[in-house]
Design a protein around this motif. Sequence first.
Motif, PDB file in Angstrom:
ATOM      1  N   CYS A 124      35.167  34.769  35.141  1.00 45.06           N
ATOM      2  CA  CYS A 124      36.088  35.758  35.659  1.00 45.06           C
ATOM      3  C   CYS A 124      35.435  36.326  36.912  1.00 45.06           C
ATOM      4  O   CYS A 124      34.313  36.837  36.851  1.00 45.06           O
TER       5      CYS A 124
ATOM      6  N   SER B 209      42.394  39.393  33.881  1.00 43.48           N
ATOM      7  CA  SER B 209      42.920  39.311  35.233  1.00 43.48           C
ATOM      8  C   SER B 209      44.235  40.091  35.246  1.00 43.48           C
ATOM      9  O   SER B 209      45.311  39.525  35.097  1.00 43.48           O
TER      10      SER B 209
ATOM     11  N   LEU C  95      40.582  34.264  36.572  1.00 38.34           N
ATOM     12  CA  LEU C  95      40.017  34.032  35.239  1.00 38.34           C
ATOM     13  C   LEU C  95      40.306  32.590  34.846  1.00 38.34           C
ATOM     14  O   LEU C  95      41.451  32.144  34.917  1.00 38.34           O
TER      15      LEU C  95
END
Length: 169
Positions: free
Chosen positions: A140, A154, A162
């Motif tokens: 991420c 996200s 992500l």
Amino acid sequence: MSSASLKTIQSHSTRTTPMPRYTMLAVLPCLLFASVVPAQADEHTQPMLKRLAGVWEVEEGMNQGEEIPEKELEGTIMKIEKNMIVTYDREQREVYRALFTLDETKKPVHIDMTTEMKGMPPMKSFGIIKMEEGDEFEICYALPGADRPKEFKSPKGSKVMLFEAERED
């Protein structure tokens, strides 16, 4: 073993001094422990950089809060070698290349990436990464200029990517 048998064994071993019992008792746990410790370290105790090396298939992805359709991700792979990560689309065209460093003293582990794309200036992205059970990992990261994410999400409208990947090789 009977005391007569012990005396017979001891009388036949005149060349060597028998090991005292307390020494045998001290050595026994070491021998037992040595027989149950694996020859190689468990893969989850190796540094993450070493565990990440290989080819990974991107299974799921989020782009700034929007799910990336499975059809779009199909065939996308990441190759990780030493401190380089390269992503290829289904036609094996390079779509992302970056040098990276990991900081395993942070929880979750921090990853700092600097793009190495032809025709583009180097840009820095900061993220987090974790290994999952088996051969999977999640990454991420924030797009250049945004702050490092603190969790593996996200959110809609964020500048966070992500991805979940599974080992291919």
